[in-house]
Scaffold this active site. Structure first.
Site, short mmCIF file in Angstrom:
data_model
loop_
_atom_site.label_atom_id
_atom_site.label_comp_id
_atom_site.label_asym_id
_atom_site.label_seq_id
_atom_site.Cartn_x
_atom_site.Cartn_y
_atom_site.Cartn_z
N LYS A 127 0.84 -1.21 0.00
CA LYS A 127 0.00 0.00 0.00
C LYS A 127 0.87 1.26 0.00
O LYS A 127 0.63 2.19 -0.77
CB LYS A 127 -0.89 0.02 1.26
N ASN A 128 1.88 1.29 0.86
CA ASN A 128 2.64 2.53 1.01
C ASN A 128 3.64 2.76 -0.13
O ASN A 128 4.30 3.80 -0.18
CB ASN A 128 3.33 2.58 2.38
N ARG A 134 -3.44 10.20 4.70
CA ARG A 134 -2.18 10.93 4.71
C ARG A 134 -1.42 10.83 3.38
O ARG A 134 -0.79 11.78 2.92
CB ARG A 134 -1.34 10.33 5.85
N CYS A 137 -4.75 8.26 9.76
CA CYS A 137 -5.05 7.59 11.02
C CYS A 137 -4.80 8.51 12.20
O CYS A 137 -3.93 9.37 12.16
CB CYS A 137 -4.16 6.37 11.16
N ARG A 169 0.52 14.87 13.09
CA ARG A 169 1.20 14.49 11.85
C ARG A 169 1.40 15.74 11.00
O ARG A 169 0.69 15.97 10.02
CB ARG A 169 0.40 13.41 11.11
N ASP A 221 4.72 0.73 12.07
CA ASP A 221 3.48 0.14 11.57
C ASP A 221 3.29 -1.32 12.01
O ASP A 221 2.27 -1.94 11.69
CB ASP A 221 3.42 0.23 10.03
N ILE A 270 8.61 6.98 16.73
CA ILE A 270 8.15 7.71 15.54
C ILE A 270 6.88 8.50 15.87
O ILE A 270 6.78 9.68 15.55
CB ILE A 270 7.85 6.74 14.37
N ARG A 275 -8.72 -0.10 4.51
CA ARG A 275 -7.80 0.89 3.94
C ARG A 275 -6.45 0.26 3.64
O ARG A 275 -5.74 0.73 2.75
CB ARG A 275 -7.58 2.05 4.93
#
Ligand code: EPU
Length: 419
Positions: free
Chosen positions: A22-23, A92, A116, A121, A307, A329, A399
Site C-alpha cells: 500500500k505505502n 495521509r 489515522c 502528523r 506500523d 516515531i 484501507r
C-alpha cells in the site's frame, strides 16, 4: 457499520500470499502526474486508500483504469490542479500529489491531509523541502497553494524531531526529478517504499542516485515518460501475518514476502524464540516453543517499523514475562493499549514506552478499532483470545489489508464480517 466476529484459539496453518505494498502504491500513483504518457502499475492491492488515490488522480484530470491488480493511468485534462478536502482529508498518503503537481503543472492546490489518528502528523518537512527547491508555498483556507515556476535543484535537509520523513522524501524526490539542476536530499528516508518509488521514477527517465541511503541525489530532466512497473510486496502486511502465526502458535508460509525488508522484525521474533526461515519465494514462520518477552523500539527503516508496533504489542500481551515497547516515531500511537486492556492485557503506558506484563490468555470482549494498524492488533488479539471477540469500526482495515478475512480464513481462522 460492519463488525468482525472472531472465535479465537485456532492455530493458523498454511500459506498466505502477500499483496503489493500500500505505502508504495500511493506515492507511485501520485508520480504518474509527472508525465503525460501512459503508466502501468502491477501488483496493486485492492484497498480503499488505493481507491481514494485513484479518485484523486481522476479529479486531477487523469484517466485511470483498474483491472484486477493492474492500474493504468493515462493523460486527460492536465490543467486541473486542485485536490479537494473531501478526498485528501481521508488519508495521509494523498499529500504525495503536491510535489508532482507543482513540478509538472507548475501549480497545486492541495488540502491539508488526514489519516489515522496516531498523534500529530505535521507536514512542515514537506513544505520546507519543496520550498528549498524553489516551490512557492502559501496556505489559504486549509489548502496548500504551491507554485512551481521557479523550481531549481538545491541541497535539502529533511530531518525532523523524529528522524527522516517518508512521504516528505517522496514529495521532494518527485518534484526534484523535473527541477533545473541537481538536488541532494540529506537525511532522506530509505524505506523500501522510497526505493521502489525511485526505481519507478528511473524507469520514467529520472536521474537518481543513492536511493536506499540517507542522501539521495537527483539531476533534473526536462520531461519524464511512461513506464510499466510491478510494486514490491507489502512488508507490513507480511509482518502482520508473521505476528498472527506467532500469537496463534501456528505455522504459516508467507508467499512473496521479502525477507530483506523485514530484518528488524525477524531479528526480534528469533530473539523471542520463534522459528523464522527464509525459503524460496517467501518466509516460513513456525511456533515451536513458548516465546520470551522482548524490548522493542520503533525507528525509521531499517529499524523496527512503527506500523508493526501495535501487532507486536498484541503478541507481547500473551508472552510470559515483562516486555517493553518504545515508540520513537509516533510517541502517542498507543490507542490500542486500552482496547487490549479490555481483553485482559496488562499494559502500563510510560510514554513513549509501554510496559507489558504477559498473561496466559486474553479473553474476548467487544473492542473498537481506532486506526489501521491498531485494528490488526485487535484482530491478532481476537485470534488468540478465549471466546468470541467482536471488533467494531473495522473500515480502517479495508484501507490497508487486502482480503484480510479471506486470507485468515484460508489459514484456518474462524472470522466473519457482519453488518
Ligand atoms: N513529521 C514531521 N513533519 C513532517 C512529516 C513528518 O514532524 O513534515 C514527523 C511525523 O509526525 C512522525 C515522523 O516525522 O513523527 C515520521 O513521519 P513520516 O513523515 O515518515 O510518516 P509519513 O510519511 O506521513 C509513512 C507511512 C505511515 C508510516 C510512516 C512511518 C504512508 C502512506 N504512510 O507516513 O504508514 O507509519 O511513514 O514509517 O506511506 C500506515 O501505513 O498505517 C502508516 C501510518
Amino acid at each position: 457499520m460492519d463488525k468482525l466476529i472472531i472465535r479465537g484459539g485456532i492455530k493458523l496453518r498454511g500459506t498466505v500470499k502477500i499483496s503489493g505494498a500500500k505505502n508504495a502504491a500511493l506515492p507511485l500513483l501520485a508520480a504518474t502526474l509527472l508525465t503525460d504518457e501512459k503508466c502501468v502499475i502491477k501488483n496493486v492491492p485492492t484497498l480503499t486508500d488505493v481507491d481514494t488515490m485513484i479518485k484523486i488522480l481522476i479529479e486531477l484530470g487523469k484517466r485511470v483504469a483498474k483491472s484486477g491488480d493492474v492500474v493504468t493511468v493515462e493523460s486527460g485534462d492536465d490543467r486541473k490542479c486542485r485536490a479537494p478536502y473531501e478526498l485528501i482529508s481521508t488519508m495521509r498518503g494523498s499529500i504525495c500529489v503536491l510535489g508532482p503537481l507543482a513540478a509538472k503543472r507548475k501549480k497545486a492546490e492541495v488540502s491539508f491531509p488526514g489519516g489515522c489518528v496516531i498523534g500529530p502528523r505535521p507536514i512542515d518537512l514537506h513544505l520546507k523541502g519543496l520550498q528549498d527547491i524553489g516551490v512557492d508555498i502559501k496556505i489559504k483556507s486549509g489548502y496548500i497553494i504551491a507554485g512551481g515556476k521557479k523550481i531549481k535543484g538545491s541541497r535539502v535537509y529533511l530531518g525532523g524531531h523524529f528522524g527522516s520523513s517518508v512521504l516528505a522524501t517522496a514529495n521532494v524526490l518527485m518534484a526534484a526529478t523535473l527541477a533545473k539542476g541537481k538536488t541532494a536530499i540529506e537525511n532522506a528516508a530509505c524505506e523500501p517504499e522510497i526505493v521502489d518509488l525511485a526505481v519507478f521514477l528511473k524507469k520514467m527517465g529520472a536521474k537518481i542516485r543513492g536511493e536506499a541511503s540517507h542522501r539521495i541525489e537527483v539531476s533534473g530532466v526536462r520531461r519524464l515518460h511512461g513506464c510499466t512497473h510491478r510494486l514490491i510486496p507489502d512488508r507490513i502486511e507480511a509482518g502482520t501475518y508473521m505476528l498472527a502465526a506467532a500469537i496463534t502458535k501456528g505455522d504459516v508460509f508467507l508467499r512473496n514476502a521479502a525477507c530483506d525488508s523485514l530484518l528488524a522484525l525477524i531479528d526480534k521474533l528469533k530473539e523471542s524464540g520463534l522459528s523464522v526461515e527464509r525459503q524460496r519465494n517467501g518466509i516460513r514462520v513456525k511456533y515451536t516453543k513458548p516465546l520470551k518477552p522482548l524490548d522493542v523500539t520503533t525507528l525509521p527503516y531499517p529499524g523496527f517499523p512503527t506500523d508493526l508496533q501495535a501487532q507486536m504489542m498484541a503478541l507481547m500481551t500473551v508472552t510470559k514475562g515483562i516486555s517493553v515497547i518504545t515508540e520513537k516515531i509516533y510517541p502517542e500511537r498507543f490507542i490500542h493499549a486500552s482496547e487490549l486492556g479490555r481483553m485482559g492485557a496488562s499494559i502500563v503506558l510510560e510514554r513513549p514506552s509501554a510496559i507489558i506484563k504477559g498473561i496466559k490468555k486474553l479473553s474476548s470482549a467487544p473492542v473498537m478499532a481506532s486506526d489501521l494498524r491498531a485494528s490488526t492488533a485487535l484482530v491478532l488479539a481476537g485470534l488468540a483470545a478465549k471466546g468470541t471477540t467482536e471488533i467494531s469500526r473495522i473500515y480502517h482495515l479495508d484501507r490497508g489489508y487486502e482480503n484480510l478475512e479471506a486470507k485468515l480464513r484460508a489459514l484456518g481462522a474462524d472470522i466473519k464480517r457482519v453488518k
